[in-house]
Each structure stands twice: as C-alpha cells, then as structure tokens.
Design an enzyme around this catalytic site. Sequence first.
Site, PDB file in Angstrom:
ATOM      1  N   GLU A 165       3.890  -1.420  -5.408  1.00  0.00           N
ATOM      2  CA  GLU A 165       4.570  -1.287  -6.700  1.00  0.00           C
ATOM      3  C   GLU A 165       5.356  -2.536  -7.102  1.00  0.00           C
ATOM      4  O   GLU A 165       6.599  -2.509  -7.191  1.00  0.00           O
ATOM      5  CB  GLU A 165       5.472  -0.046  -6.699  1.00  0.00           C
ATOM      6  CG  GLU A 165       4.710   1.236  -6.421  1.00  0.00           C
ATOM      7  CD  GLU A 165       5.564   2.489  -6.597  1.00  0.00           C
ATOM      8  OE1 GLU A 165       6.782   2.379  -6.820  1.00  0.00           O
ATOM      9  OE2 GLU A 165       5.000   3.598  -6.524  1.00  0.00           O
ATOM     10  N   GLU A 359      -0.356   6.806  -3.617  1.00  0.00           N
ATOM     11  CA  GLU A 359       0.809   7.702  -3.662  1.00  0.00           C
ATOM     12  C   GLU A 359       0.625   8.664  -4.817  1.00  0.00           C
ATOM     13  O   GLU A 359       0.281   8.257  -5.924  1.00  0.00           O
ATOM     14  CB  GLU A 359       2.116   6.948  -3.953  1.00  0.00           C
ATOM     15  CG  GLU A 359       2.720   6.226  -2.800  1.00  0.00           C
ATOM     16  CD  GLU A 359       4.073   5.599  -3.181  1.00  0.00           C
ATOM     17  OE1 GLU A 359       4.740   6.091  -4.115  1.00  0.00           O
ATOM     18  OE2 GLU A 359       4.434   4.597  -2.545  1.00  0.00           O
TER      19      GLU A 359
HETATM   20  O1  IFM Z   1       9.905   7.140  -3.247  1.00  0.00           O
HETATM   21  C1  IFM Z   1       9.143   6.366  -4.111  1.00  0.00           C
HETATM   22  C2  IFM Z   1       8.335   5.349  -3.327  1.00  0.00           C
HETATM   23  O2  IFM Z   1       9.160   4.527  -2.584  1.00  0.00           O
HETATM   24  C3  IFM Z   1       7.515   4.490  -4.247  1.00  0.00           C
HETATM   25  N1  IFM Z   1       6.784   5.271  -5.212  1.00  0.00           N
HETATM   26  C4  IFM Z   1       7.445   6.328  -5.892  1.00  0.00           C
HETATM   27  C5  IFM Z   1       8.184   7.218  -4.914  1.00  0.00           C
HETATM   28  C6  IFM Z   1       8.891   8.366  -5.651  1.00  0.00           C
HETATM   29  O3  IFM Z   1       9.817   7.866  -6.560  1.00  0.00           O
END
Ligand code: IFM
Length: 449
Positions: A165, A359
């Site tokens: 990210e 994710e």
């Molecule tokens: O917890 C975060 C993670 O570190 C990165 N992606 C989003 C998740 C939820 O906010």
Amino acid sequence: MIGRLADGFSWGVATSAYQIEGSPFSDGAGESIWDRFVRTKGTVAGGDTGDIACDHYRRMEEDVALMARLGVDTYSFSIAWTRVIPDGHGVVNSAGLDFYDRLVDTLLANGIEPCPTLYHWDLPQALQDRGGWPERATVDAFVHYADVVSSALGDRAKHWITHNEPWVASMLGYLEGAHAPGLRDWRAALPAAHHLLLSHGRSVPIIRANVPGASVGITIDCRPTVPASSDPADLAAQRHFDGFRNRWFFDPVFGRGYPEDIVATYRDRGRFEGARPPFDQQGDMAEIAAPIDFLGVNYYTSLTVAAGADEIEDTGVAPGPNPPGGHTEMGWPITPAALSQFLKRVHDDYGPDRIIVTENGASFSDAPGPDGRVRDERRIRYLSEHIEAVADAAAQGVPVVGYYVWSFMDNFEWSLGYSQRFGLVFVDFATGERTPKDSFHWYARLIRG
Ligand code: IFM
C-alpha cells in the site's frame, strides 16, 4: 457456494509486523517511525501502542499451528526492517533476522507457503531522521535491506512482495499526518510516493537474483470510485480522485508513467516546483516499471465522489448515509461488486500476468459469548460476498490466483489502536488468549471444500 476459481488457487491470511509482533526493541532491534509516532501524544486512539500487540514475536509457533489448523496455503506477513538493520542502512542484526528465518522454517514445516512483504510502513526512525521517504537516499537503503533479507530467506521463501500500500505509506504518512511520521506536506508526500515506487522497481531484479524460482510483486491498495451523479462536475471530481488514489500508483508500475491529467493538476496547484515532478529523474520510470510476476491488490471498499470532495479526506467522500450493503465498523460501505469491477479494470488496463487479492476483510467487534464462541456472521457474510466477487472476476477471464483474508488475528489498527477487530481469530489483548471465531471455522471449511 463459491465456484469457478482455478485449481491451484491460493487461500491465505495476512498480517503485518508492527500490528502483531510486539517486543519492538528485542534482540537488538532499532526504533521505527511507528515506535516514535505512538509515543507522540494524540496520535493513536486510547494512547495504544504496538509494544505488546498480539505478542506474536514470542508466540509465533502457536500462531503458525493455528494457521495450520485453518488450512491456509499461504501466510502473508511483513518483515520489520528495524529488526534486520536497526538503523536502516548499516550493520545487519542477525538476531533479528533469525526470527524471520524461524518463521519461514515453521511455516514450511506446517505446509504453508511464506509470503514476506519487505515494507509495511515501519521505516527505521534513523532513516526518517535523515528525511525519510521524501529523500532519494532512502531508496538505496531499501535496496540494501531487500538484498540482505532476500539473500537470507530466498532459499526457502519464493513468493515476495516489495511494498504494501504505497498510497497509505506516502499519503497518510506525509500528507494527512494520520500515520507515522505524521507530516502534512504535499512536497514531502509526492517524492515519498515516488521513492517508494522506485525502491520497489529497483529491488525486483535484486530479489530475483537472490531467490531461485522467485515470484515477485507489489501490493497496491485500490479504492474504486463512483461519481455521485452524471453531473460533469461530479464526473470530473471522480476522475481526479481516481487519479490521486489509484492511477498515480498503478500507471507507473505498469510502464505508463504518471497520469498526465494529475501531473497537470498537481503542477497547477503548486504541489511541486517546476513544470514536471522534480523528483522524477531520468530513467526512474523505466526502473519503476520492472516486470513483476504478480500484482497484489488490497480491497476494502469503494468511494462515491462528489464535486468539491477534498482529496485529503480519505473517507469523507459522500458514501451516502445508507449504502445498500451497510457499513463495517470502520465506517466503510460494503461494496463487493466494486471489487470484481476493479479487478476487471486492472486486467483490461494493465494486463498483469497474475493478480492476488492480498488483503480483504472487515472490522466487526464481536467478542466471545458466555459459551466462549465468537459469532461473527457479519464477517462471514462480508468475506463470502467478496470471494464471490473474486470468482465473478475470474469467470470474466481475470487471472486472479489467490485471496488472502485481512487479517489472521485481531491486531493493532494503526491510528485506531485496538478499537477495530479484523481477525478470524479473536485476541484478548489483556491475556493474549486466542479464540478462533466462527469465520475461522467457515474459512477452514471453504478452503477444505
Ligand atoms: O490494517 C490495515 C493494514 O495494515 C493495511 N491494509 C488495510 C488494513 C485495514 O485498515
């Protein structure tokens, strides 16, 4: 019933170092920007820190045993740069590296594929003291770190992610100030984003050289955008937000350079000096576009954008009070259809060979009932709708080959501290006790099936 996913599809779970490990200074580890940020008054809800978190640093074997019970193919975790190179660029701390060495061995012994991410936001504070990601020298430090870690683990770990990210690391950290290091400056955020991408591109060939049979990618968080109406002003706002949030990162990684419409807007708004981004030096774009083996996409929600939306405001962009799918406890509208649409768009626009949803998950705070069971039906519904969306994309020809739930266990949710629970496993943060939720058992059945 979820169908249509290819044989060999990889089911996984994801976490990150600072959010679960605890013991941030053990065995010679250095200070990270998150260690510093959480100690700054008013930055994290409830004054929470990652000092203990899930205590995974000391309970790693127990956690991997639980993952084995879950039956996942892959575990996506991140490596704390400060454990491996405490000051970010100098001497290697073998005691810190040992932890990940043991983690990789323990995963493999349990039949789980390790998927390390090199950077999930915990920059060594010593590098931040020299300017952090806005400084080009941080790219060299990252490449050295990538070299050290991939040489040490690459005989066993084959599946690598450079960054998680980059939008969050640059924009929440250097523009919104909601994340470490807490700056609010466009002229820091844009070079930070550039150097994150450059460090990705430069480390891909190094990881490949160190890891026989490597599969290397980057994970970009996507935020699909929908215009609030067909009014041209809303359409323009939506296009801009998409550029700020998505295209600024996807385009360079796939060889398109920075999107010209956004370059022009940033220039007009004085967000960099001169006619072109000065941090983008000759040859950078070719390096950023180093061929990757897979693209990781993180997806949680989409945004409805109206004219006048402030791009600095990540969440406040007119989602409407009652989205049909409801909200998670992060306040994020539940919009699974946007995931399949976005995967299709990524496939059509950029054509990565393989995509992994690295994710996806939901925060709901269900706790153990009197019988000890955690009945988190809302998470099960969220996950099954999103996995169905992945299957829809696959049915349309998108080469999506894996899906990882965020998160394996409840953990430290950055500036929101422990107020949000994303896990398949409930963690009692007072005792460290782990309780698999109903969603854990549901996911285990799905994987078996
Ligand atoms: O917890 C975060 C993670 O570190 C990165 N992606 C989003 C998740 C939820 O906010």
